[in-house]
Design a protein around this motif. Structure first.
Motif, short mmCIF file in Angstrom:
data_model
loop_
_atom_site.label_atom_id
_atom_site.label_comp_id
_atom_site.label_asym_id
_atom_site.label_seq_id
_atom_site.Cartn_x
_atom_site.Cartn_y
_atom_site.Cartn_z
N THR A 54 1.03 -1.31 0.16
CA THR A 54 -0.36 0.03 0.46
C THR A 54 0.88 1.30 -0.04
O THR A 54 2.40 1.03 0.44
CB THR A 54 -1.28 -0.11 0.99
OG1 THR A 54 -0.55 0.49 2.22
CG2 THR A 54 -1.46 -1.42 1.07
N SER A 55 0.66 2.30 -0.83
CA SER A 55 1.29 3.69 -0.29
C SER A 55 0.85 4.54 0.42
O SER A 55 -0.01 4.44 1.33
CB SER A 55 0.24 4.13 -1.94
OG SER A 55 1.42 5.44 -2.06
N SER A 56 2.27 4.69 1.21
CA SER A 56 2.75 5.82 2.39
C SER A 56 2.08 6.89 1.79
O SER A 56 1.31 8.21 2.94
CB SER A 56 3.98 5.90 2.29
OG SER A 56 4.56 6.62 1.50
N SER A 57 0.70 7.57 0.62
CA SER A 57 0.92 8.67 -0.20
C SER A 57 -0.67 8.52 0.54
O SER A 57 -1.60 9.47 0.63
CB SER A 57 1.00 8.94 -1.11
OG SER A 57 -0.10 8.10 -2.00
N LEU A 58 -0.93 7.76 1.01
CA LEU A 58 -2.48 7.02 1.07
C LEU A 58 -2.83 7.51 2.83
O LEU A 58 -2.50 7.18 3.95
CB LEU A 58 -3.03 5.73 1.00
CG LEU A 58 -3.68 5.95 -0.48
CD1 LEU A 58 -3.38 4.10 -0.96
CD2 LEU A 58 -4.79 6.18 -0.72
N ALA A 59 -4.12 7.54 3.42
CA ALA A 59 -4.33 7.91 4.54
C ALA A 59 -4.59 6.17 5.50
O ALA A 59 -4.44 5.23 4.44
CB ALA A 59 -5.57 8.48 4.83
N VAL A 60 -4.18 6.15 6.47
CA VAL A 60 -4.21 4.69 6.79
C VAL A 60 -5.35 4.28 6.90
O VAL A 60 -5.30 2.77 6.25
CB VAL A 60 -3.70 4.88 8.27
CG1 VAL A 60 -4.01 3.25 9.19
CG2 VAL A 60 -2.62 5.42 8.10
N PRO A 61 -6.17 4.83 6.78
CA PRO A 61 -7.44 4.15 7.25
C PRO A 61 -7.82 3.40 5.50
O PRO A 61 -8.12 2.21 5.20
CB PRO A 61 -8.95 5.04 7.57
CG PRO A 61 -8.37 6.24 7.74
CD PRO A 61 -6.97 6.18 7.16
N GLU A 62 -7.27 3.86 4.32
CA GLU A 62 -7.43 3.45 3.19
C GLU A 62 -6.41 2.53 2.99
O GLU A 62 -6.61 1.48 1.97
CB GLU A 62 -7.32 4.60 1.90
CG GLU A 62 -8.43 5.42 1.85
CD GLU A 62 -8.96 6.88 2.48
OE1 GLU A 62 -7.65 7.74 3.62
OE2 GLU A 62 -10.18 6.76 3.27
#
Lengths: 173, 173
Positions: free
Chosen positions: B36-44
């Motif tokens: 998962t991309s670290s540019s996304l928010a944790v919930p996403e």
């Protein structure tokens, strides 16, 4: 705006729904605790928490969910379960497309009491006053969930007004 | 018996499916990493992990899921994300009614290498030998996921035989 606040925990998840907007009196919609038995295995307990939060979202249809941000420095014996429960809360909300906000305990204390170092009973008292209740909600997890929802309405509302002001300023430049 | 091993993490979740039984050669079914991309928010990010694990369960239909047990003493900067990802893995498996087993890193190291203090590369080498692969699976998270699945087949199998022996002893008493 209607917000579901969640104080995550493996044994007790506080849940509280508050409705209102910045500058107006806020209203308590519902408050409670999702409990799971320590005699169950952790995966089953997490499934119970998932179902419990689903039921609260289904019943109250909030616009956003506010969850307490968990830190590694918390009490070691329970922090893993709390982190796992908070992960479940985030997933349940995010997969419905709901806005998920995380607030630290000191942000919540500062928002409802004016001091980031307020204790549990002060938070309970402020929640009681803000929502015009007869007595502080019990257990403390339930009061904390309401404090999280209040924080989100106040901070989220302020953020929305700031965004609108910045957008207006940009248009007038 | 077919087991999905999961090495949980917010950035990389190792996933590996192994088939076989105690006393027989084990077979690699599939191995990979859910990123998962670290540019996304944790919930996403957690929702992506949920979907990724769902897809692996759907495709490979394992009989059990083995997940690394996360400890609070791990690296503080990543342990919360790891705990949350492990919670998601547990829920996804448990709500399908699958058996979920948690193994500590030293249990896994001891099971595949004979020593609870084996290092990453030794675990990779042993996984390569046990599954008769040409080279150690990469990244390390993928090898760790296979080691978890192997541990579950060997330990779970031993537990099942022990249970059967105890039941038989009970009948003959």
């Amino acid at each position: 705006m209607r917000v579901l606040g969640i104080d995550p925990g493996l044994t007790r998840c506080g849940v509280g729904v508050v409705e209102g907007e910045v500058g107006r009196p806020l209203t308590l919609v519902d408050v409670g605790v999702i409990r799971t038995s320590s005699s169950l295995a952790v995966p089953e307990r997490l499934v119970s928490i998932e179902r419990g939060i689903e039921a609260w979202l289904e019943e109250h249809q909030p616009d956003a969910v506010a969850i307490e941000r968990v830190f590694a420095r918390s009490d070691v014996s329970t922090v893993m379960g709390t982190a796992q429960a908070s992960g479940i809360a985030m997933v349940v909300a995010a997969r419905r497309g709901l806005r998920v906000a995380l607030h630290t305990p000191s942000e919540v204390k500062a928002a409802v009491s004016g001091s980031g170092r307020a204790d549990k009973s002060q938070v309970g008292l402020m929640v009681t006053r803000i929502l015009r209740l007869d007595a502080p909600p019990k257990p403390a997890d339930a009061a904390d969930a309401l404090a999280l929802a209040i924080t989100q309405i106040w901070r989220g509302g302020a953020q929305a007004r700031l965004d609108a002001a910045l957008a207006a300023a940009g248009r007038n430049r």
